[in-house]
Design a protein around this motif. Structure first.
Motif, PDB file in Angstrom:
ATOM      1  N   ASP A   1       0.825  -1.218   0.000  1.00 60.26           N
ATOM      2  CA  ASP A   1       0.000   0.000   0.000  1.00 60.26           C
ATOM      3  C   ASP A   1       0.858   1.268   0.000  1.00 60.26           C
ATOM      4  O   ASP A   1       0.506   2.274   0.599  1.00 60.26           O
ATOM      5  N   ASN A   2       1.994   1.172  -0.707  1.00 60.58           N
ATOM      6  CA  ASN A   2       2.883   2.345  -0.736  1.00 60.58           C
ATOM      7  C   ASN A   2       2.655   3.213  -1.974  1.00 60.58           C
ATOM      8  O   ASN A   2       3.488   4.065  -2.295  1.00 60.58           O
ATOM      9  N   VAL A   3       1.544   3.010  -2.679  1.00 58.19           N
ATOM     10  CA  VAL A   3       1.379   3.703  -3.966  1.00 58.19           C
ATOM     11  C   VAL A   3       1.075   5.192  -3.781  1.00 58.19           C
ATOM     12  O   VAL A   3       0.212   5.574  -2.993  1.00 58.19           O
ATOM     13  N   ILE A   4       1.828   6.000  -4.529  1.00 55.85           N
ATOM     14  CA  ILE A   4       1.616   7.458  -4.550  1.00 55.85           C
ATOM     15  C   ILE A   4       1.247   7.855  -5.989  1.00 55.85           C
ATOM     16  O   ILE A   4       1.529   7.100  -6.918  1.00 55.85           O
ATOM     17  N   PRO A   5       0.616   9.022  -6.175  1.00 59.05           N
ATOM     18  CA  PRO A   5       0.305   9.439  -7.551  1.00 59.05           C
ATOM     19  C   PRO A   5       1.576   9.504  -8.411  1.00 59.05           C
ATOM     20  O   PRO A   5       2.633   9.922  -7.942  1.00 59.05           O
ATOM     21  N   ASN A   6       1.471   9.051  -9.639  1.00 61.12           N
ATOM     22  CA  ASN A   6       2.583   9.006 -10.588  1.00 61.12           C
ATOM     23  C   ASN A   6       3.763   8.199 -10.027  1.00 61.12           C
ATOM     24  O   ASN A   6       4.820   8.764  -9.695  1.00 61.12           O
ATOM     25  N   PRO A   7       3.626   6.884  -9.939  1.00 54.38           N
ATOM     26  CA  PRO A   7       4.663   6.034  -9.335  1.00 54.38           C
ATOM     27  C   PRO A   7       6.036   6.245  -9.970  1.00 54.38           C
ATOM     28  O   PRO A   7       6.159   6.260 -11.192  1.00 54.38           O
ATOM     29  N   ASP A   8       7.038   6.431  -9.117  1.00 58.47           N
ATOM     30  CA  ASP A   8       8.386   6.668  -9.642  1.00 58.47           C
ATOM     31  C   ASP A   8       9.312   5.494  -9.301  1.00 58.47           C
ATOM     32  O   ASP A   8       8.906   4.536  -8.642  1.00 58.47           O
ATOM     33  N   PHE A   9      10.551   5.596  -9.760  1.00 60.87           N
ATOM     34  CA  PHE A   9      11.504   4.488  -9.600  1.00 60.87           C
ATOM     35  C   PHE A   9      11.608   4.045  -8.139  1.00 60.87           C
ATOM     36  O   PHE A   9      11.585   2.852  -7.839  1.00 60.87           O
ATOM     37  N   ASP A  10      11.752   5.013  -7.220  1.00 64.08           N
ATOM     38  CA  ASP A  10      11.982   4.648  -5.806  1.00 64.08           C
ATOM     39  C   ASP A  10      10.787   3.889  -5.247  1.00 64.08           C
ATOM     40  O   ASP A  10      10.935   2.853  -4.594  1.00 64.08           O
ATOM     41  N   MET A  11       9.591   4.434  -5.505  1.00 67.61           N
ATOM     42  CA  MET A  11       8.386   3.789  -4.973  1.00 67.61           C
ATOM     43  C   MET A  11       8.216   2.384  -5.556  1.00 67.61           C
ATOM     44  O   MET A  11       7.929   1.418  -4.833  1.00 67.61           O
ATOM     45  N   LEU A  12       8.451   2.267  -6.857  1.00 64.97           N
ATOM     46  CA  LEU A  12       8.231   0.976  -7.516  1.00 64.97           C
ATOM     47  C   LEU A  12       9.274  -0.056  -7.092  1.00 64.97           C
ATOM     48  O   LEU A  12       8.974  -1.254  -6.978  1.00 64.97           O
ATOM     49  N   ALA A  13      10.506   0.421  -6.834  1.00 67.97           N
ATOM     50  CA  ALA A  13      11.549  -0.500  -6.355  1.00 67.97           C
ATOM     51  C   ALA A  13      11.118  -1.094  -5.010  1.00 67.97           C
ATOM     52  O   ALA A  13      11.266  -2.295  -4.757  1.00 67.97           O
ATOM     53  N   GLU A  14      10.546  -0.240  -4.163  1.00 73.02           N
ATOM     54  CA  GLU A  14      10.069  -0.705  -2.848  1.00 73.02           C
ATOM     55  C   GLU A  14       8.922  -1.712  -3.021  1.00 73.02           C
ATOM     56  O   GLU A  14       8.908  -2.763  -2.376  1.00 73.02           O
ATOM     57  N   SER A  15       7.983  -1.403  -3.919  1.00 75.39           N
ATOM     58  CA  SER A  15       6.848  -2.313  -4.149  1.00 75.39           C
ATOM     59  C   SER A  15       7.349  -3.675  -4.619  1.00 75.39           C
ATOM     60  O   SER A  15       6.880  -4.728  -4.152  1.00 75.39           O
ATOM     61  N   CYS A  16       8.299  -3.667  -5.566  1.00 76.22           N
ATOM     62  CA  CYS A  16       8.809  -4.944  -6.106  1.00 76.22           C
ATOM     63  C   CYS A  16       9.527  -5.728  -5.017  1.00 76.22           C
ATOM     64  O   CYS A  16       9.396  -6.959  -4.928  1.00 76.22           O
ATOM     65  N   THR A  17      10.287  -5.029  -4.164  1.00 71.35           N
ATOM     66  CA  THR A  17      11.006  -5.729  -3.083  1.00 71.35           C
ATOM     67  C   THR A  17      10.011  -6.403  -2.149  1.00 71.35           C
ATOM     68  O   THR A  17      10.202  -7.568  -1.746  1.00 71.35           O
ATOM     69  N   LEU A  18       8.941  -5.706  -1.821  1.00 67.87           N
ATOM     70  CA  LEU A  18       7.922  -6.300  -0.947  1.00 67.87           C
ATOM     71  C   LEU A  18       7.316  -7.540  -1.598  1.00 67.87           C
ATOM     72  O   LEU A  18       7.102  -8.572  -0.956  1.00 67.87           O
ATOM     73  N   PHE A  19       7.054  -7.456  -2.895  1.00 69.26           N
ATOM     74  CA  PHE A  19       6.413  -8.577  -3.594  1.00 69.26           C
ATOM     75  C   PHE A  19       7.355  -9.782  -3.652  1.00 69.26           C
ATOM     76  O   PHE A  19       6.959 -10.913  -3.346  1.00 69.26           O
ATOM     77  N   VAL A  20       8.605  -9.525  -4.032  1.00 71.69           N
ATOM     78  CA  VAL A  20       9.572 -10.618  -4.177  1.00 71.69           C
ATOM     79  C   VAL A  20       9.839 -11.279  -2.823  1.00 71.69           C
ATOM     80  O   VAL A  20      10.085 -12.488  -2.733  1.00 71.69           O
ATOM     81  N   GLY A  21       9.733 -10.479  -1.747  1.00 66.52           N
ATOM     82  CA  GLY A  21      10.020 -11.001  -0.406  1.00 66.52           C
ATOM     83  C   GLY A  21       8.918 -11.901   0.138  1.00 66.52           C
ATOM     84  O   GLY A  21       9.125 -12.613   1.125  1.00 66.52           O
ATOM     85  N   ALA A  22       7.758 -11.907  -0.495  1.00 65.27           N
ATOM     86  CA  ALA A  22       6.646 -12.716   0.022  1.00 65.27           C
ATOM     87  C   ALA A  22       6.904 -14.194  -0.260  1.00 65.27           C
ATOM     88  O   ALA A  22       7.334 -14.556  -1.349  1.00 65.27           O
ATOM     89  N   GLN A  23       6.641 -15.033   0.717  1.00 68.42           N
ATOM     90  CA  GLN A  23       6.829 -16.475   0.547  1.00 68.42           C
ATOM     91  C   GLN A  23       5.567 -17.224   0.946  1.00 68.42           C
ATOM     92  O   GLN A  23       5.161 -17.107   2.098  1.00 68.42           O
ATOM     93  N   PRO A  24       4.924 -17.977   0.073  1.00 68.05           N
ATOM     94  CA  PRO A  24       5.226 -18.034  -1.358  1.00 68.05           C
ATOM     95  C   PRO A  24       4.701 -16.791  -2.063  1.00 68.05           C
ATOM     96  O   PRO A  24       3.860 -16.086  -1.522  1.00 68.05           O
ATOM     97  N   VAL A  25       5.226 -16.557  -3.265  1.00 68.31           N
ATOM     98  CA  VAL A  25       4.796 -15.384  -4.036  1.00 68.31           C
ATOM     99  C   VAL A  25       3.319 -15.564  -4.418  1.00 68.31           C
ATOM    100  O   VAL A  25       2.919 -16.634  -4.883  1.00 68.31           O
ATOM    101  N   PRO A  26       2.464 -14.549  -4.183  1.00 68.54           N
ATOM    102  CA  PRO A  26       1.032 -14.679  -4.508  1.00 68.54           C
ATOM    103  C   PRO A  26       0.784 -15.018  -5.983  1.00 68.54           C
ATOM    104  O   PRO A  26       1.571 -14.649  -6.858  1.00 68.54           O
ATOM    105  N   GLU A  27      -0.352 -15.693  -6.225  1.00 72.36           N
ATOM    106  CA  GLU A  27      -0.638 -16.165  -7.596  1.00 72.36           C
ATOM    107  C   GLU A  27      -1.247 -15.083  -8.482  1.00 72.36           C
ATOM    108  O   GLU A  27      -1.201 -15.168  -9.702  1.00 72.36           O
ATOM    109  N   VAL A  28      -1.883 -14.101  -7.860  1.00 78.32           N
ATOM    110  CA  VAL A  28      -2.576 -13.085  -8.647  1.00 78.32           C
ATOM    111  C   VAL A  28      -2.463 -11.741  -7.923  1.00 78.32           C
ATOM    112  O   VAL A  28      -2.316 -11.710  -6.693  1.00 78.32           O
ATOM    113  N   ILE A  29      -2.497 -10.645  -8.697  1.00 74.46           N
ATOM    114  CA  ILE A  29      -2.465  -9.304  -8.097  1.00 74.46           C
ATOM    115  C   ILE A  29      -3.851  -8.678  -8.256  1.00 74.46           C
ATOM    116  O   ILE A  29      -4.434  -8.715  -9.350  1.00 74.46           O
ATOM    117  N   VAL A  30      -4.361  -8.121  -7.170  1.00 79.48           N
ATOM    118  CA  VAL A  30      -5.604  -7.351  -7.220  1.00 79.48           C
ATOM    119  C   VAL A  30      -5.211  -5.886  -7.049  1.00 79.48           C
ATOM    120  O   VAL A  30      -4.656  -5.508  -6.012  1.00 79.48           O
TER     121      VAL A  30
END
Ligand code: NAD
Length: 369
Positions: free
Chosen positions: A58-87
């Motif tokens: 839930d870190n999304v800000i208007p006009n997602p930039d590199f820093d925000m998206l890097a954080e989002s991807c790190t959170l996603f990759v860190g999940a075990q197991p990785v979720p099957e679908v994104i809502v």
């Protein structure tokens, strides 16, 4: 010869959010949204219908930039197991962030490299996305690309991959009833811009134009009424449907000159996307009248037989909504305006525009406004 294709399954209607359980179908899911109170409530309804999210980003800000998206991807990759679908629950910024996360299963650096030099496509991942738009504007729920903003370098990229089409767009206009006036206007104008830009577009075809004519006619008709009656669900339904049609139109054509002009304006002057991509529409329209019989015919279906008068009416429509068509009100002086138009015409989106450089310079370059 022409082709029209859009693979997104659309479920539309007031109250349709409750269908989310049927769409998730027991799969583990990652919810991507904003960290704002109204979205906590909607997330709660999703949890009731589809079970709790395996992961919430839930870190999304208007006009997602590199820093925000890097954080989002790190959170996603860190999940075990990785979720099957994104809502993805939110406006264009959330849905575009979901597209980046779906691509960044090997980390954001892979996405960044691909955006910057086109290399390493084989390192990008694909995860199904269910998009639940909460604004009626961007159409991201039915397009295969997402905007990525490199705020530090002053650049805007488009991550474009066929696998970024959502599997489902769940469009519930009830979720949009609480949108404030300015957001309602800026997002609806984004949709209006998508419609018109898909008509004055080298990639236009009869299906995209049909969607665009329907969308633009609706938006011009109902937006003035909606801004004085924000809680009116019937009007919210109509504007959400119009934005969906506009999304379908430009999903096959991409945008054109008004969008090409808009990105540096948002980056340099902070103008919200919907205003940045729409205040120049009357000028762009004046420049394109007479450029193509097909385009003229599409515009006549919206504005009537007198197209120059139609462009004047479009300007009046914007001004009556409180949207200036004067570049100076966005902090742009004559020098910057000329430079913006010149680079916009040769930019990726600008090359989709059917008008001529000469007419654009005449109508936009010489425009006093
Ligand atoms: P947004 O997602 O940036 O959200 C702006 C604000 O609106 C946020 O603060 C959010 O909290 C608030 N908000 C959203 N829904 C709300 C609701 N129902 N009620 C109250 N507040 C709400 O806004 P947007 O205009 O939807 O998206 C803009 C972004 O989308 C830009 O980055 C733009 O480049 C991108 N975009 C993408 C596409 C595409 O096809 N991928 C097309 C057009 C624009």
């Amino acid at each position: 010869m022409w082709t029209f294709e859009n693979p997104v399954r659309i479920s539309f209607g007031a109250g349709s959010l409750d269908m989310i359980g049927e769409l998730v179908r027991g799969r583990s899911y990652c919810l991507i949204t904003y960290n704002e109170p109204i979205f906590f409530d909607i997330s709660g309804r999703i949890a009731v219908a589809a079970g709790p999210a395996a992961l919430t980003i839930d870190n999304v800000i208007p006009n997602p930039d590199f820093d925000m998206l890097a954080e989002s991807c790190t959170l996603f990759v860190g999940a075990q197991p990785v979720p099957e679908v994104i809502v993805a629950l939110g406006g264009g910024s959330v849905i575009d962030a979901a597209k980046v996360v779906a691509s960044g299963g090997n980390g954001f650096d892979a996405v960044k490299r691909y955006l910057e030099d086109g290399s390493g496509e084989d390192t990008l991942t694909s995860i199904p996305i269910i998009a639940i738009p909460t604004t009626a504007g961007t159409g991201s729920e039915v397009t295969s690309w997402g905007s990525v903003w490199d705020t530090d370098a002053g650049r805007k990229y488009s991550l474009s991959r066929r696998s970024l089409y959502a599997t489902d767009a769940l469009i519930d206009p009830e979720l949009m009833v609480g949108m404030p006036r300015e957001l309602t206007i800026s997002t609806a104008l984004d949709a209006l811009s998508h419609s018109l830009e898909s008509i004055w577009n080298v990639n236009g075809n009869p299906v995209s134009t049909n969607y665009a004519v329907n969308a633009a006619t609706e938006i011009l008709d109902i937006l003035p009424e909606l801004v004085d009656d924000l809680g009116n669900l019937d009007l919210r339904v109509r504007i959400a449907r119009a934005a969906t049609f506009a999304g379908l139109a430009f999903s096959n054509t991409k945008t054109a000159l008004a969008h090409s002009i808009s990105y540096p304006i948002t980056l340099r002057h902070g103008t919200p996307h919907g205003f940045a991509c729409s205040f120049s529409l009357p000028m762009v329209m004046r420049s394109v009248i007479g450029a193509s019989d097909t385009c003229d015919a599409g515009l006549r279906r919206i504005f009537g037989s007198d197209l120059p008068a139609g462009a004047d009416r479009l300007e009046e429509f914007l001004v009556n909504l409180g949207v200036s068509v004067d570049k100076a009100d966005y902090g742009i002086d004559d020098g910057e305006w000329r430079e913006l138009i010149k680079s916009a015409m040769t930019g990726e989106r600008g090359r989709n525009f059917i008008g001529s450089q000469e007419r654009v310079t005449e109508c936009l370059g010489a425009a006093k406004r």
